[in-house]
Scaffold this motif. Structure first.
Motif, PDB file in Angstrom:
ATOM      1  N   GLU A   4       0.748  -1.387   0.141  1.00 55.62           N
ATOM      2  CA  GLU A   4       0.051   0.093  -0.027  1.00 55.62           C
ATOM      3  C   GLU A   4       0.829   1.275   0.071  1.00 55.62           C
ATOM      4  N   GLY A   5       0.254   2.160  -0.549  1.00 55.70           N
ATOM      5  CA  GLY A   5       1.136   3.554  -0.707  1.00 55.70           C
ATOM      6  C   GLY A   5       1.734   3.781  -2.110  1.00 55.70           C
ATOM      7  N   ARG A   6       1.591   5.132  -2.423  1.00 55.72           N
ATOM      8  CA  ARG A   6       2.321   5.608  -3.626  1.00 55.72           C
ATOM      9  C   ARG A   6       3.685   5.161  -3.971  1.00 55.72           C
ATOM     10  N   ASN A   7       4.487   5.518  -2.906  1.00 54.29           N
ATOM     11  CA  ASN A   7       5.853   5.033  -3.221  1.00 54.29           C
ATOM     12  C   ASN A   7       6.329   3.751  -3.161  1.00 54.29           C
ATOM     13  N   ALA A   8       5.503   2.877  -2.123  1.00 53.75           N
ATOM     14  CA  ALA A   8       5.893   1.560  -1.972  1.00 53.75           C
ATOM     15  C   ALA A   8       5.195   0.786  -3.429  1.00 53.75           C
ATOM     16  N   ASP A  55     -10.455   1.786   1.613  1.00 51.97           N
ATOM     17  CA  ASP A  55     -10.371   1.581   3.114  1.00 51.97           C
ATOM     18  C   ASP A  55     -10.691   0.436   3.354  1.00 51.97           C
ATOM     19  N   ARG A  56     -11.550  -0.253   2.819  1.00 56.46           N
ATOM     20  CA  ARG A  56     -12.044  -1.681   3.360  1.00 56.46           C
ATOM     21  C   ARG A  56     -11.169  -2.648   3.034  1.00 56.46           C
ATOM     22  N   GLU A  57     -10.258  -2.245   1.793  1.00 55.18           N
ATOM     23  CA  GLU A  57      -9.244  -3.431   1.573  1.00 55.18           C
ATOM     24  C   GLU A  57      -7.767  -3.070   2.523  1.00 55.18           C
ATOM     25  N   SER A  58      -7.562  -1.917   2.961  1.00 57.76           N
ATOM     26  CA  SER A  58      -6.401  -1.582   3.337  1.00 57.76           C
ATOM     27  C   SER A  58      -6.267  -1.982   4.766  1.00 57.76           C
ATOM     28  N   GLU A  59      -5.097  -2.431   5.294  1.00 61.18           N
ATOM     29  CA  GLU A  59      -4.663  -3.058   6.438  1.00 61.18           C
ATOM     30  C   GLU A  59      -4.934  -1.849   7.665  1.00 61.18           C
ATOM     31  N   ASP A  60      -4.486  -0.577   7.176  1.00 62.07           N
ATOM     32  CA  ASP A  60      -4.008   0.370   8.027  1.00 62.07           C
ATOM     33  C   ASP A  60      -4.867   1.951   7.415  1.00 62.07           C
ATOM     34  N   LYS A  61      -5.658   1.889   6.599  1.00 65.26           N
ATOM     35  CA  LYS A  61      -5.979   2.962   5.926  1.00 65.26           C
ATOM     36  C   LYS A  61      -5.158   4.091   5.466  1.00 65.26           C
ATOM     37  N   ARG A  62      -3.942   3.670   5.242  1.00 67.25           N
ATOM     38  CA  ARG A  62      -2.766   4.561   4.816  1.00 67.25           C
ATOM     39  C   ARG A  62      -2.526   4.149   3.398  1.00 67.25           C
ATOM     40  N   HIS A  63      -3.415   4.016   2.419  1.00 66.39           N
ATOM     41  CA  HIS A  63      -3.127   3.246   1.199  1.00 66.39           C
ATOM     42  C   HIS A  63      -2.878   4.342   0.247  1.00 66.39           C
ATOM     43  N   GLN A  64      -3.043   5.815   0.503  1.00 68.81           N
ATOM     44  CA  GLN A  64      -2.883   6.812  -0.478  1.00 68.81           C
ATOM     45  C   GLN A  64      -3.489   6.616  -1.764  1.00 68.81           C
ATOM     46  N   GLY A  65      -4.507   5.791  -1.983  1.00 69.34           N
ATOM     47  CA  GLY A  65      -5.313   5.833  -3.120  1.00 69.34           C
ATOM     48  C   GLY A  65      -4.764   4.870  -4.124  1.00 69.34           C
ATOM     49  N   VAL A  66      -4.098   3.849  -3.690  1.00 67.78           N
ATOM     50  CA  VAL A  66      -3.731   2.503  -4.433  1.00 67.78           C
ATOM     51  C   VAL A  66      -2.881   1.478  -3.764  1.00 67.78           C
ATOM     52  N   ILE A  67      -3.393   0.127  -4.067  1.00 67.97           N
ATOM     53  CA  ILE A  67      -3.134  -0.963  -3.300  1.00 67.97           C
ATOM     54  C   ILE A  67      -2.795  -2.126  -4.454  1.00 67.97           C
ATOM     55  N   ALA A  68      -1.517  -2.528  -4.219  1.00 68.10           N
ATOM     56  CA  ALA A  68      -1.106  -3.531  -5.232  1.00 68.10           C
ATOM     57  C   ALA A  68      -1.221  -4.887  -4.469  1.00 68.10           C
ATOM     58  N   TYR A  69      -1.503  -6.003  -5.361  1.00 65.95           N
ATOM     59  CA  TYR A  69      -1.703  -7.442  -4.848  1.00 65.95           C
ATOM     60  C   TYR A  69      -0.542  -7.972  -5.266  1.00 65.95           C
ATOM     61  N   VAL A  70       0.452  -8.601  -4.569  1.00 66.74           N
ATOM     62  CA  VAL A  70       1.587  -9.432  -4.705  1.00 66.74           C
ATOM     63  C   VAL A  70       1.727 -10.816  -4.362  1.00 66.74           C
ATOM     64  N   PRO A  71       2.729 -11.338  -4.674  1.00 64.28           N
ATOM     65  CA  PRO A  71       2.921 -12.914  -3.900  1.00 64.28           C
ATOM     66  C   PRO A  71       3.462 -12.476  -2.338  1.00 64.28           C
ATOM     67  N   ASP A  72       3.560 -13.238  -1.506  1.00 62.32           N
ATOM     68  CA  ASP A  72       3.786 -13.186  -0.181  1.00 62.32           C
ATOM     69  C   ASP A  72       5.534 -12.843  -0.417  1.00 62.32           C
ATOM     70  N   TYR A  73       5.866 -12.267   0.687  1.00 64.67           N
ATOM     71  CA  TYR A  73       7.438 -11.809   0.344  1.00 64.67           C
ATOM     72  C   TYR A  73       8.397 -13.063   0.754  1.00 64.67           C
ATOM     73  N   THR A  74       9.403 -12.948  -0.244  1.00 64.26           N
ATOM     74  CA  THR A  74      10.225 -14.231  -0.248  1.00 64.26           C
ATOM     75  C   THR A  74      11.425 -13.817   0.298  1.00 64.26           C
ATOM     76  N   TYR A  75      11.831 -14.385   1.324  1.00 69.22           N
ATOM     77  CA  TYR A  75      13.185 -14.215   2.034  1.00 69.22           C
ATOM     78  C   TYR A  75      14.255 -14.832   1.393  1.00 69.22           C
TER      79      TYR A  75
END
Length: 236
Positions: A4-8, A55-75
């Motif tokens: 979530e968030g524009r930069n991220a 807002d409903r999709e966001s974890e903390d309501k700090r999405h800044q207008g965009v959410i990307a759906y990606v695979p789980d983080y790979t360590y």
């Protein structure tokens, strides 16, 4: 997993990692429009939604207008990080011991990436993990920085075998400003309340501290790391 968030979101799109789709606020302009264009250039599905839906999709309501759906983080593995170190004349690796706050871990990853570190290592327990919140807080740096999870004692032993000098950052150490750092340096930064655990610190080659001249007796973990990491690279 959601980013979530524009930069991220911009950084995950630029990194060319897999993205299933992005959800963008209806009427996107400015930087959001650039994100949409970048997603479409990669043939990633773009869906529009109201702010309320985001807002409903966001974890903390700090999405800044965009959410990307990606695979789980790979360590990464420690070998992955050491492979990066092998390509550099000077190598810095960060060990985060018991950093349980996602804001601190995200900031630590951001500092590490900006300072040119080869990777970050976190323990397998009693620590924050790389979640969507950490990626957002890191401003996308987590998409570029290799993060490994393993017991820190085992990590320190492997780093020492690979020629690294290990420094713990604690309040009662020698001044960091008097140290000359070797070409292969690892810094251990401790948790918010406990600092570097004694059982980890005893494996370090040396303990260093940042002089404190005010009334408060400690620095935020990511702030302390930022000062220390840039002192290392300055000495190089």
């Amino acid at each position: 997993m959601k980013v979530e968030g524009r930069n991220a979101v911009s950084e995950v799109l630029k990194s060319e990692k897999d993205v299933y789709r992005i959800l963008v606020e209806t009427g996107a302009t400015g930087s959001l429009a650039k994100i949409v264009a970048l997603a479409r250039s990669r043939n990633i599905k773009v869906q529009y939604a109201t702010k309320e839906a985001l807002d409903r999709e966001s974890e903390d309501k700090r999405h800044q207008g965009v959410i990307a759906y990606v695979p789980d983080y790979t360590y990464a593995s420690l070998d992955d990080i050491l492979a990066v170190a092998g390509e550099q004349g000077h190598s810095l690796i960060i060990l985060a011991d018991g950093v349980e706050d996602v804001h601190n871990l995200g900031s630590i990853i951001r500092v590490a990436e900006c300072a040119g570190a080869c990777g970050v290592v976190i323990p397998r327990d009693k620590t924050a993990t790389v979640t969507d919140a950490v990626i957002r807080i890191s401003a996308g740096a987590a998409e570029y920085m290799k993060v490994a999870r393993m017991p820190l004692k085992m990590c320190i032993e492997a780093l020492r075998d690979a020629g690294f000098w290990i420094y713990a950052l604690e309040a009662d150490g020698e001044s960091i400003y008097s140290e000359e750092f070797p070409a292969r340096t690892a810094l251990i930064i401790g948790g918010e309340d406990t600092g570097v655990r004694k059982t980890v610190r005893e494996y370090a080659d040396k303990t260093l501290s940042l002089p404190l001249r005010g009334h408060v007796n400690s620095l935020n973990a990511s702030v302390a790391l930022g000062i220390a990491a840039y002192e290392v690279t300055r000495k190089w």
